[in-house]
Enzyme design. Structure first.
Site, PDB file in Angstrom:
ATOM      1  CB  CYS A  74      10.841 -14.244  30.136  1.00 42.96           C
ATOM      2  SG  CYS A  74      10.760 -13.809  31.876  1.00 42.96           S
TER       3      CYS A  74
ATOM      4  CB  CYS B   2       4.542 -17.178  33.805  1.00 46.11           C
ATOM      5  SG  CYS B   2       5.658 -16.207  34.837  1.00 46.11           S
TER       6      CYS B   2
ATOM      7  CB  CYS C  52       4.045 -15.920  29.949  1.00 42.82           C
ATOM      8  SG  CYS C  52       4.743 -14.420  29.219  1.00 42.82           S
TER       9      CYS C  52
ATOM     10  CB  CYS D 210       1.683   0.161  30.178  1.00 49.02           C
ATOM     11  SG  CYS D 210       0.264   0.925  30.930  1.00 49.02           S
TER      12      CYS D 210
ATOM     13  CB  CYS E 299       2.316   2.080  33.610  1.00 48.97           C
ATOM     14  SG  CYS E 299       2.113   0.470  34.412  1.00 48.97           S
TER      15      CYS E 299
ATOM     16  CB  CYS F 111      -0.682  -1.393  37.937  1.00 50.30           C
ATOM     17  SG  CYS F 111      -1.585  -2.284  36.662  1.00 50.30           S
TER      18      CYS F 111
ATOM     19  NE  ARG G 174      -5.492  -0.893  32.448  1.00 45.34           N
ATOM     20  CZ  ARG G 174      -4.430  -0.689  33.215  1.00 45.34           C
ATOM     21  NH1 ARG G 174      -3.610  -1.680  33.480  1.00 45.34           N
ATOM     22  NH2 ARG G 174      -4.185   0.491  33.710  1.00 45.34           N
TER      23      ARG G 174
HETATM   24  N1  SAM Z   1       7.909  -9.956  33.170  1.00 44.51           N
HETATM   25  C1  SAM Z   1       7.143  -9.085  33.931  1.00 44.51           C
HETATM   26  C2  SAM Z   1       6.304  -9.779  34.975  1.00 44.51           C
HETATM   27  O1  SAM Z   1       5.915 -10.908  34.802  1.00 44.51           O
HETATM   28  O2  SAM Z   1       6.040  -9.162  36.003  1.00 44.51           O
HETATM   29  C3  SAM Z   1       6.265  -8.172  33.114  1.00 44.51           C
HETATM   30  C4  SAM Z   1       5.537  -8.651  31.898  1.00 44.51           C
HETATM   31  S1  SAM Z   1       4.297  -9.887  32.118  1.00 44.51           S
HETATM   32  C5  SAM Z   1       3.928 -10.313  30.462  1.00 44.51           C
HETATM   33  C6  SAM Z   1       2.875  -8.983  32.714  1.00 44.51           C
HETATM   34  C7  SAM Z   1       1.601  -9.728  32.952  1.00 44.51           C
HETATM   35  O3  SAM Z   1       0.986 -10.064  31.733  1.00 44.51           O
HETATM   36  C8  SAM Z   1       1.666 -11.042  33.675  1.00 44.51           C
HETATM   37  O4  SAM Z   1       1.817 -10.908  35.049  1.00 44.51           O
HETATM   38  C9  SAM Z   1       0.328 -11.672  33.328  1.00 44.51           C
HETATM   39  O5  SAM Z   1      -0.633 -11.356  34.308  1.00 44.51           O
HETATM   40  C10 SAM Z   1      -0.030 -11.029  31.991  1.00 44.51           C
HETATM   41  N2  SAM Z   1      -0.038 -12.032  30.912  1.00 44.51           N
HETATM   42  C11 SAM Z   1       1.029 -12.619  30.337  1.00 44.51           C
HETATM   43  N3  SAM Z   1       0.648 -13.527  29.416  1.00 44.51           N
HETATM   44  C12 SAM Z   1      -0.705 -13.513  29.404  1.00 44.51           C
HETATM   45  C13 SAM Z   1      -1.692 -14.235  28.675  1.00 44.51           C
HETATM   46  N4  SAM Z   1      -1.353 -15.172  27.783  1.00 44.51           N
HETATM   47  N5  SAM Z   1      -2.984 -13.977  28.904  1.00 44.51           N
HETATM   48  C14 SAM Z   1      -3.341 -13.038  29.812  1.00 44.51           C
HETATM   49  N6  SAM Z   1      -2.460 -12.322  30.536  1.00 44.51           N
HETATM   50  C15 SAM Z   1      -1.156 -12.555  30.333  1.00 44.51           C
HETATM   51 FE1  SF4 Z   2       8.497 -13.602  32.055  1.00 43.52          FE
HETATM   52 FE2  SF4 Z   2       6.095 -13.769  30.981  1.00 43.52          FE
HETATM   53 FE3  SF4 Z   2       6.464 -14.564  33.483  1.00 43.52          FE
HETATM   54 FE4  SF4 Z   2       6.615 -11.916  32.864  1.00 43.52          FE
HETATM   55  S1  SF4 Z   2       4.814 -13.225  32.730  1.00 43.52           S
HETATM   56  S2  SF4 Z   2       8.007 -13.113  34.162  1.00 43.52           S
HETATM   57  S3  SF4 Z   2       7.481 -12.049  30.789  1.00 43.52           S
HETATM   58  S4  SF4 Z   2       7.377 -15.493  31.659  1.00 43.52           S
END
Ligand code: SAM
Ligand code: SF4
Ligand code: DTB
Length: 352
Positions: free
Chosen positions: A56, A60, A63, A100, A131, A191, A263
């Site tokens: 990606c 973040c 992530c 989802c 979702c 959500c 949730r």
């Molecule tokens: N890329 C899209 C986005 O960021 O909107 C969708 C997928 S992203 C993985 C969805 C959510 O997963 C993130 O906003 C975050 O809140 C949660 N998430 C990702 N990595 C995580 C982690 N290591 N622990 C807990 N929640 C996580």
């Molecule tokens: Fe990309 Fe992960 Fe951020 Fe979603 S949470 S935008 S998958 S880096």
């Protein structure tokens, strides 16, 4: 009562006060609010599938799928529809009511949209709620997803506006609010939640909850994730959050957004059964179900079924009640049924 009849003017002081009140008082209050709006022995179950994993462009810090960090995940292409349908069927057979689908995108590309729209309509025609979480959406993309029948769109604010820049630099808090407004305008259900345990302080947890509760409509679904510390991400060694602070956050989410599904999301793999029971007592009434979240582990379905059985919890049926009145009538009936008979479990907590 419509969702909009709830309060949308919560203050930071009120949220702080709730988060710091004696634990037993807080849980009692949250559980009391919970019982006004939900059957306390029902939990909604959703199953997650990563339809496009890794690489990606966003940064973040929590992530595992960010291309900025080396977490050992390869870059995968968008899954074929047949594969997605296979997984959706398996989720439905195991008892999930919502499916989802998540993609590691900044936002969906023009080229991918037709596939995604087809996925929505085919999964929906299997009788599952749908979702998706695909990153930022323009209004026309949100409208197309709504038109295809997508029920919910997940897009998290993740933390307070104040702490946000410590976590993500490639998109702004306002970008996220704009996407949420586009989703709401399209008519889909929202959500939206966040992650706890990222090194934030109590004010950041309060700030996120106030932000969510003061949106023009409360999100129908509020995922509260405990950070899953993935090696290779900048957050792999962040200090643990006191589990009681996590439970408090759930309880305050319940009080501020009384009719939303809250949730208990990522992080259950590392929680004891007792901790999860406390989360349900605090007003959490939804989980991700199935052994995988997007890329990390979740409890086995069998373990969750067993936990539900021990706690006398039933999976919530897909909500087919369309008006608040219908929902209220169904809830009243469920409560009466429960009182009138030992419907689901005998004295040994076995299904009757
Ligand atoms: N890329 C899209 C986005 O960021 O909107 C969708 C997928 S992203 C993985 C969805 C959510 O997963 C993130 O906003 C975050 O809140 C949660 N998430 C990702 N990595 C995580 C982690 N290591 N622990 C807990 N929640 C996580
Ligand atoms: Fe990309 Fe992960 Fe951020 Fe979603 S949470 S935008 S998958 S880096
Ligand atoms: C949300 O708030 N939590 C889910 C869902 N929305 C998409 C994702 C959790 C992801 C945890 C890390 C992973 O498995 O990659």
């Amino acid at each position: 009562m419509t969702a909009n009849a709830f309060r949308h003017d919560w203050t930071m002081e009120e949220a702080r006060e709730l988060l710091t009140m004696p634990f037993n008082d807080l849980i009692f209050r949250a559980q009391s609010v919970h019982r006004e709006h939900f059957d306390p022995n029902e939990v909604q179950v959703s199953t997650l599938l990563s339809i496009k994993t890794g690489a990606c462009p966003e940064d973040c810090k929590y992530c595992p799928q960010s291309g900025h960090y080396n977490t050992g995940l390869g870059k995968e292409k968008l899954l074929a529809i047949e594969k997605v349908l296979e997984e959706a069927k398996a989720a439905k057979d195991k008892g999930a009511s919502r499916f989802c689908m998540g993609a590691a995108w900044r936002s969906p590309s023009k080229k991918d949209m037709p596939y995604v729209l087809d996925m929505v309509s085919q999964v929906k025609s299997m009788g599952l709620e749908t979702c998706m979480t695909l990153g930022m959406l323009e209004q026309d993309q949100a409208d197309q997803l709504a038109e295809a029948g997508l029920d919910y769109y997940n897009h998290n604010l993740d933390t307070s506006e104040k702490y946000y820049n410590h976590i993500i630099t490639t998109r702004t808090y306002q970008d996220r609010l704009d996407t949420l407004a586009n989703v709401r305008k399209s008519g889909m259900k929202v959500c939206c939640g966040g992650i706890m345990g990222m090194g934030e302080d109590l004010d950041d947890r309060a700030g996120l909850l106030v932000q969510l509760a003061n949106l023009p409509h409360h999100p129908e679904s509020v995922p509260v994730n405990m950070l899953v510390k993935v090696p290779g991400t900048p957050m792999e060694n962040v200090a643990d959050l006191d589990p009681f602070e996590f439970v408090r956050t759930l309880a305050v989410a319940r009080i501020l957004m009384p009719a939303s599904h809250v949730r208990l999301s990522a992080g259950r793999e590392d929680m004891s059964d007792q901790m999860q029971a406390l989360c349900f007592l605090a007003g959490a009434n939804s989980i991700f179900y199935g052994e995988k979240l997007l890329t990390t582990a979740n409890p086995e379905a069998d373990a969750d079924r067993e936990l539900f059985k021990r706690l006398g919890i039933r999976p919530e049926e897909r909500d087919t009640h369309h008006t608040e009145e219908e929902r209220a009538a169904a809830l009243a009936k469920a409560v009466t049924d429960e009182r009138n008979s030992h419907l689901f479990y005998n004295a040994d907590r076995q299904p009757a």
